[in-house]
Design a protein around this motif. Structure first.
Motif, short mmCIF file in Angstrom:
data_model
loop_
_atom_site.label_atom_id
_atom_site.label_comp_id
_atom_site.label_asym_id
_atom_site.label_seq_id
_atom_site.Cartn_x
_atom_site.Cartn_y
_atom_site.Cartn_z
N VAL A 8 -2.35 -72.33 46.22
CA VAL A 8 -1.08 -72.58 45.52
C VAL A 8 -1.23 -73.72 44.52
O VAL A 8 -0.69 -73.68 43.41
CB VAL A 8 0.03 -72.89 46.54
N ALA A 9 -1.99 -74.74 44.90
CA ALA A 9 -2.17 -75.90 44.03
C ALA A 9 -2.92 -75.56 42.74
O ALA A 9 -2.86 -76.32 41.77
CB ALA A 9 -2.92 -77.00 44.78
N THR A 10 -3.61 -74.42 42.70
CA THR A 10 -4.38 -74.03 41.51
C THR A 10 -3.59 -73.14 40.56
O THR A 10 -4.07 -72.87 39.46
CB THR A 10 -5.66 -73.29 41.91
N LEU A 11 -2.41 -72.68 40.95
CA LEU A 11 -1.68 -71.70 40.16
C LEU A 11 -0.88 -72.36 39.03
O LEU A 11 0.00 -73.18 39.28
CB LEU A 11 -0.74 -70.90 41.07
N GLU A 12 -1.19 -71.99 37.82
CA GLU A 12 -0.51 -72.58 36.66
C GLU A 12 0.98 -72.27 36.67
O GLU A 12 1.79 -73.09 36.25
CB GLU A 12 -1.14 -72.07 35.36
N GLN A 13 1.35 -71.08 37.14
CA GLN A 13 2.76 -70.69 37.11
C GLN A 13 3.60 -71.49 38.10
O GLN A 13 4.84 -71.45 38.04
CB GLN A 13 2.93 -69.19 37.37
N LEU A 14 2.96 -72.24 38.99
CA LEU A 14 3.70 -73.05 39.96
C LEU A 14 3.48 -74.55 39.75
O LEU A 14 3.90 -75.36 40.57
CB LEU A 14 3.29 -72.67 41.39
N GLU A 15 2.83 -74.91 38.65
CA GLU A 15 2.50 -76.32 38.45
C GLU A 15 3.75 -77.18 38.21
O GLU A 15 3.69 -78.41 38.33
CB GLU A 15 1.52 -76.47 37.30
N HIS A 16 4.89 -76.54 37.90
CA HIS A 16 6.13 -77.30 37.74
C HIS A 16 6.74 -77.67 39.09
O HIS A 16 7.73 -78.39 39.15
CB HIS A 16 7.14 -76.49 36.93
N LEU A 17 6.13 -77.17 40.17
CA LEU A 17 6.56 -77.51 41.53
C LEU A 17 5.36 -78.14 42.25
O LEU A 17 4.78 -77.54 43.16
CB LEU A 17 7.04 -76.26 42.28
N PRO A 18 4.96 -79.33 41.86
CA PRO A 18 3.70 -79.91 42.36
C PRO A 18 3.69 -80.21 43.85
O PRO A 18 2.63 -80.41 44.43
CB PRO A 18 3.57 -81.20 41.54
N ASP A 70 2.40 -59.71 55.00
CA ASP A 70 3.46 -60.02 55.95
C ASP A 70 3.01 -61.12 56.92
O ASP A 70 3.82 -61.94 57.36
CB ASP A 70 3.87 -58.77 56.72
N ALA A 71 1.72 -61.12 57.26
CA ALA A 71 1.20 -62.18 58.12
C ALA A 71 1.31 -63.54 57.43
O ALA A 71 1.69 -64.54 58.06
CB ALA A 71 -0.26 -61.90 58.49
N LEU A 72 1.02 -63.57 56.15
CA LEU A 72 1.17 -64.81 55.39
C LEU A 72 2.64 -65.22 55.30
O LEU A 72 2.97 -66.41 55.40
CB LEU A 72 0.57 -64.66 53.99
N ALA A 73 3.50 -64.25 55.10
CA ALA A 73 4.93 -64.55 55.00
C ALA A 73 5.45 -65.17 56.30
O ALA A 73 6.26 -66.11 56.28
CB ALA A 73 5.71 -63.29 54.66
N THR A 74 4.98 -64.65 57.43
CA THR A 74 5.39 -65.20 58.72
C THR A 74 4.93 -66.65 58.87
O THR A 74 5.64 -67.48 59.45
CB THR A 74 4.80 -64.36 59.86
N GLY A 75 3.77 -66.95 58.33
CA GLY A 75 3.21 -68.29 58.50
C GLY A 75 3.70 -69.33 57.51
O GLY A 75 3.46 -70.52 57.70
N PHE A 76 4.41 -68.90 56.45
CA PHE A 76 4.83 -69.85 55.42
C PHE A 76 6.32 -69.70 55.08
O PHE A 76 6.68 -69.37 53.95
CB PHE A 76 3.98 -69.67 54.16
N PRO A 77 7.19 -69.97 56.04
CA PRO A 77 8.63 -69.84 55.79
C PRO A 77 9.14 -70.80 54.72
O PRO A 77 10.07 -70.48 53.98
CB PRO A 77 9.26 -70.14 57.15
N SER A 78 8.54 -71.98 54.63
CA SER A 78 9.03 -72.94 53.64
C SER A 78 8.74 -72.47 52.22
O SER A 78 9.57 -72.66 51.32
CB SER A 78 8.42 -74.33 53.88
N LEU A 79 7.59 -71.86 52.00
CA LEU A 79 7.26 -71.36 50.67
C LEU A 79 8.22 -70.25 50.24
O LEU A 79 8.67 -70.20 49.10
CB LEU A 79 5.83 -70.83 50.62
#
Length: 244
Positions: A94-104, A47-56
């Motif tokens: 995030v930059a290392t995750l293969e499942q998100l590499e389509h959103l560079p 939840d702390a991470l969620a608060t800090g990353f609204p754009s994600l």
């Protein structure tokens, strides 16, 4: 491994066994209570991470974000009790995750969220009187070096990170797909991300690195709008010193 070390090691990993010899207040095995505590710690950090990353969250959805956050916190638990700084490494993760590499662009957009928090917690400062620049003769102005507010943070990207950030959180204009430089400025209490015009990122980076004003503005190119950059920096109290 000590009991304390084992206790910490198992907190963020549900597959990790309950530390041997751990008991509750009634001298009974603490398996279930440890499991509850472990879950509470994970949820709190997530939840702390969620608060800090609204754009994600806006870009990939809360459920997907929770999966990313859990994976990150197990790999990178907090190293400081100051939770407002927790998550600074999430963009790189995030930059290392293969499942998100389509959103560079995700990692760079997430860096805006990190920079916003860093700017908010940066030391206060006082901007110069705008008339100071007008009072300098041309030679003194071109040789001047600028000092900037600790809350000013420049982010440079090959993606339209400023437009994506605004579009995802504030319904701004649809991103163009062109590279963008973004500067985080804090005129009073709340920081704000500003998309810089053509050449302004090069000039501001040079000025922030201590390059004299005259040399820095030469880096902006033909389409660089010097007046727009100075008006932005002065209105947001970002220039705090002029050494001439």
């Amino acid at each position: 491994m000590t009991v304390q070390t084992a206790f910490r090691a198992g907190l963020l990993n549900p597959a990790h066994p309950v530390p041997e010899g751990l008991t509750d207040g009634h001298a009974q095995p603490a398996g279930r209570r440890y499991g509850v505590y472990r879950n509470n710690v994970t949820v709190s950090l997530r939840d702390a991470l969620a608060t800090g990353f609204p754009s994600l969250i806006s870009l990939i959805g809360r459920e997907n974000f929770d999966h990313v956050a859990r994976a990150h916190l197990r790999q990178s638990p907090p190293t400081s009790p100051l939770m407002m700084h927790y998550g600074a490494g999430l963009p790189d993760f995030v930059a290392t995750l293969e499942q998100l590499e389509h959103l560079p662009y995700l990692a760079d957009v997430a860096r805006i969220d990190v920079a916003m928090r860093q700017s908010y917690h940066a030391a206060d400062s006082t901007g110069i009187d705008p008339t100071l620049l007008q009072s300098l003769d041309e030679e003194s102005l071109l040789a001047a070096r600028f000092g900037f507010a600790p809350s000013m943070i420049l982010l440079r990207s090959q993606f339209s990170i400023g437009s994506i950030w605004h579009y995802s959180l504030r319904g701004g204009d649809k991103p163009s797909g062109h590279p963008e430089d973004v500067v985080i400025l804090r005129a009073e209490y709340d920081p704000e991300p500003f998309i810089l015009g053509t050449g302004a990122g090069d000039v501001l980076h040079a000025l922030h690195s201590g390059t004299p004003f005259g040399e820095a503005i030469e880096l902006g190119g033909e389409d660089f709008d010097l007046a727009a950059l100075l008006n932005l920096l002065l209105s947001q109290h970002a220039i705090t010193a002029v050494d001439h």
